[in-house]
Design a protein around this motif. Structure first.
Motif, PDB file in Angstrom:
ATOM      1  N   MET A   1       0.839  -1.176   0.000  1.00 52.20           N
ATOM      2  CA  MET A   1       0.000   0.000   0.000  1.00 52.20           C
ATOM      3  C   MET A   1       0.889   1.246   0.000  1.00 52.20           C
ATOM      4  N   GLU A   2       0.545   2.183  -0.853  1.00 55.96           N
ATOM      5  CA  GLU A   2       1.265   3.445  -0.944  1.00 55.96           C
ATOM      6  C   GLU A   2       0.330   4.588  -0.567  1.00 55.96           C
ATOM      7  N   ILE A   3       0.887   5.650  -0.012  1.00 57.09           N
ATOM      8  CA  ILE A   3       0.133   6.870   0.239  1.00 57.09           C
ATOM      9  C   ILE A   3       0.644   7.904  -0.760  1.00 57.09           C
ATOM     10  N   GLU A   4      -0.264   8.432  -1.562  1.00 53.07           N
ATOM     11  CA  GLU A   4       0.121   9.349  -2.637  1.00 53.07           C
ATOM     12  C   GLU A   4      -0.728  10.609  -2.572  1.00 53.07           C
ATOM     13  N   LYS A   5      -0.101  11.734  -2.965  1.00 53.79           N
ATOM     14  CA  LYS A   5      -0.862  12.971  -3.078  1.00 53.79           C
ATOM     15  C   LYS A   5      -1.931  12.817  -4.139  1.00 53.79           C
ATOM     16  N   TYR A   6      -3.024  13.507  -3.932  1.00 52.83           N
ATOM     17  CA  TYR A   6      -4.135  13.477  -4.883  1.00 52.83           C
ATOM     18  C   TYR A   6      -3.676  13.871  -6.279  1.00 52.83           C
ATOM     19  N   HIS A   7      -4.165  13.132  -7.254  1.00 55.64           N
ATOM     20  CA  HIS A   7      -4.098  13.587  -8.642  1.00 55.64           C
ATOM     21  C   HIS A   7      -5.365  13.156  -9.347  1.00 55.64           C
ATOM     22  N   ARG A   8      -5.670  13.845 -10.400  1.00 51.06           N
ATOM     23  CA  ARG A   8      -6.948  13.742 -11.099  1.00 51.06           C
ATOM     24  C   ARG A   8      -7.348  12.308 -11.470  1.00 51.06           C
ATOM     25  N   ASP A   9      -6.383  11.443 -11.699  1.00 48.81           N
ATOM     26  CA  ASP A   9      -6.700  10.056 -12.056  1.00 48.81           C
ATOM     27  C   ASP A   9      -7.489   9.343 -10.953  1.00 48.81           C
ATOM     28  N   TYR A  10      -7.334   9.810  -9.721  1.00 48.81           N
ATOM     29  CA  TYR A  10      -8.023   9.175  -8.597  1.00 48.81           C
ATOM     30  C   TYR A  10      -9.453   9.679  -8.407  1.00 48.81           C
ATOM     31  N   LEU A  11      -9.843  10.743  -9.094  1.00 49.33           N
ATOM     32  CA  LEU A  11     -11.131  11.377  -8.830  1.00 49.33           C
ATOM     33  C   LEU A  11     -12.322  10.419  -8.917  1.00 49.33           C
TER      34      LEU A  11
ATOM     35  N   ARG B   1     -17.105  19.150  -3.673  1.00 49.53           N
ATOM     36  CA  ARG B   1     -17.597  20.248  -2.834  1.00 49.53           C
ATOM     37  C   ARG B   1     -17.010  20.158  -1.429  1.00 49.53           C
ATOM     38  N   ASP B   2     -16.985  18.961  -0.862  1.00 52.79           N
ATOM     39  CA  ASP B   2     -16.600  18.787   0.533  1.00 52.79           C
ATOM     40  C   ASP B   2     -15.097  18.807   0.770  1.00 52.79           C
ATOM     41  N   THR B   3     -14.294  18.706  -0.278  1.00 50.09           N
ATOM     42  CA  THR B   3     -12.840  18.728  -0.117  1.00 50.09           C
ATOM     43  C   THR B   3     -12.196  19.927  -0.812  1.00 50.09           C
ATOM     44  N   ASP B   4     -12.990  20.844  -1.297  1.00 47.36           N
ATOM     45  CA  ASP B   4     -12.478  22.002  -2.036  1.00 47.36           C
ATOM     46  C   ASP B   4     -11.446  22.774  -1.204  1.00 47.36           C
ATOM     47  N   GLY B   5     -10.282  22.983  -1.772  1.00 47.95           N
ATOM     48  CA  GLY B   5      -9.234  23.748  -1.113  1.00 47.95           C
ATOM     49  C   GLY B   5      -8.413  22.974  -0.104  1.00 47.95           C
ATOM     50  N   GLU B   6      -8.651  21.692   0.046  1.00 46.05           N
ATOM     51  CA  GLU B   6      -7.951  20.891   1.043  1.00 46.05           C
ATOM     52  C   GLU B   6      -6.828  20.065   0.412  1.00 46.05           C
ATOM     53  N   GLN B   7      -5.836  19.736   1.230  1.00 40.44           N
ATOM     54  CA  GLN B   7      -4.772  18.827   0.812  1.00 40.44           C
ATOM     55  C   GLN B   7      -5.315  17.409   0.940  1.00 40.44           C
ATOM     56  N   ILE B   8      -5.187  16.619  -0.121  1.00 41.27           N
ATOM     57  CA  ILE B   8      -5.738  15.261  -0.123  1.00 41.27           C
ATOM     58  C   ILE B   8      -4.626  14.261  -0.418  1.00 41.27           C
ATOM     59  N   TRP B   9      -4.606  13.199   0.375  1.00 42.82           N
ATOM     60  CA  TRP B   9      -3.741  12.052   0.112  1.00 42.82           C
ATOM     61  C   TRP B   9      -4.624  10.824  -0.011  1.00 42.82           C
ATOM     62  N   ALA B  10      -4.193   9.892  -0.843  1.00 42.35           N
ATOM     63  CA  ALA B  10      -4.955   8.660  -1.056  1.00 42.35           C
ATOM     64  C   ALA B  10      -4.095   7.450  -0.703  1.00 42.35           C
ATOM     65  N   ALA B  11      -4.720   6.460  -0.103  1.00 45.37           N
ATOM     66  CA  ALA B  11      -4.086   5.166   0.132  1.00 45.37           C
ATOM     67  C   ALA B  11      -4.420   4.304  -1.078  1.00 45.37           C
ATOM     68  N   VAL B  12      -3.375   3.826  -1.750  1.00 41.04           N
ATOM     69  CA  VAL B  12      -3.554   3.119  -3.014  1.00 41.04           C
ATOM     70  C   VAL B  12      -2.808   1.796  -2.962  1.00 41.04           C
ATOM     71  N   GLU B  13      -3.467   0.756  -3.483  1.00 43.96           N
ATOM     72  CA  GLU B  13      -2.831  -0.550  -3.600  1.00 43.96           C
ATOM     73  C   GLU B  13      -3.039  -1.012  -5.035  1.00 43.96           C
ATOM     74  N   GLY B  14      -1.957  -1.053  -5.797  1.00 38.97           N
ATOM     75  CA  GLY B  14      -2.087  -1.335  -7.226  1.00 38.97           C
ATOM     76  C   GLY B  14      -2.862  -0.218  -7.869  1.00 38.97           C
ATOM     77  N   SER B  15      -3.971  -0.549  -8.512  1.00 35.56           N
ATOM     78  CA  SER B  15      -4.813   0.478  -9.130  1.00 35.56           C
ATOM     79  C   SER B  15      -6.038   0.795  -8.284  1.00 35.56           C
ATOM     80  N   GLU B  16      -6.120   0.201  -7.084  1.00 36.40           N
ATOM     81  CA  GLU B  16      -7.293   0.391  -6.228  1.00 36.40           C
ATOM     82  C   GLU B  16      -7.045   1.466  -5.172  1.00 36.40           C
ATOM     83  N   VAL B  17      -7.978   2.405  -5.058  1.00 32.75           N
ATOM     84  CA  VAL B  17      -7.935   3.421  -4.010  1.00 32.75           C
ATOM     85  C   VAL B  17      -8.649   2.855  -2.788  1.00 32.75           C
ATOM     86  N   LEU B  18      -7.923   2.759  -1.673  1.00 38.17           N
ATOM     87  CA  LEU B  18      -8.461   2.160  -0.455  1.00 38.17           C
ATOM     88  C   LEU B  18      -9.081   3.188   0.481  1.00 38.17           C
TER      89      LEU B  18
END
Length: 139
Positions: free
Chosen positions: A1-11, A41-58
């Motif tokens: 599992m990796e923690i990655e900064k938000y990018h549009r592919d995860y939307l 709407r609920d995350t507008d302006g916030e720093q977002i990180w995603a937990a990702v395993e392979g191509s799956e966002v956890l």
């Protein structure tokens, strides 16, 4: 599992995860009004990180940086208790010396989770079903 900064592919995955997780756990609310677009709407302006395993966002965490306020921490209902939430919190602790969050009093599992990750209840606000604990963490 990796923690990655938000990018549009995860939307798309984040939108679905946010909807599914709230629909499964917010049993005290009318979940039929939740929509996929709530994520933006609920995350507008916030720093977002995603937990990702392979191509799956956890899961994901979003933080309002000026205050070190954790606005959202959600893990896929099918991936709870697999470490994604703790990993996301640990990353946040590396970036901010103090953190705070609101945790609904009705959500005892979440309160226990934050306690087990070093957060303490600073105060509790009584507002009926929306009563919440203000929880804090300091390194």
């Amino acid at each position: 599992m990796e923690i990655e900064k938000y990018h549009r592919d995860y939307l798309p995955a984040l939108r679905q995860l946010y909807l599914d997780s709230r629909s499964a756990t917010f049993t005290w609310q009318d979940t039929t009004v939740f929509e996929l677009s709530d994520f933006e709407r609920d995350t507008d302006g916030e720093q977002i990180w995603a937990a990702v395993e392979g191509s799956e966002v956890l899961g994901f965490i979003s933080i309002w940086e000026p205050d070190g306020f954790i606005h959202h921490l959600f893990v896929s209902p099918h991936k709870l208790r697999h470490g994604a939430g703790s990993r996301l919190l640990n990353l946040s602790k590396q970036h901010y010396s103090t953190l705070s969050l609101k945790c609904l009093v009705a959500d005892e599992n979440a309160t226990d989770f934050y306690h087990s990750n070093g957060f303490v209840i600073a105060s509790t606000y009584d507002d009926g079903l929306d009563s919440y604990h203000l929880m804090t963490f300091s390194s």
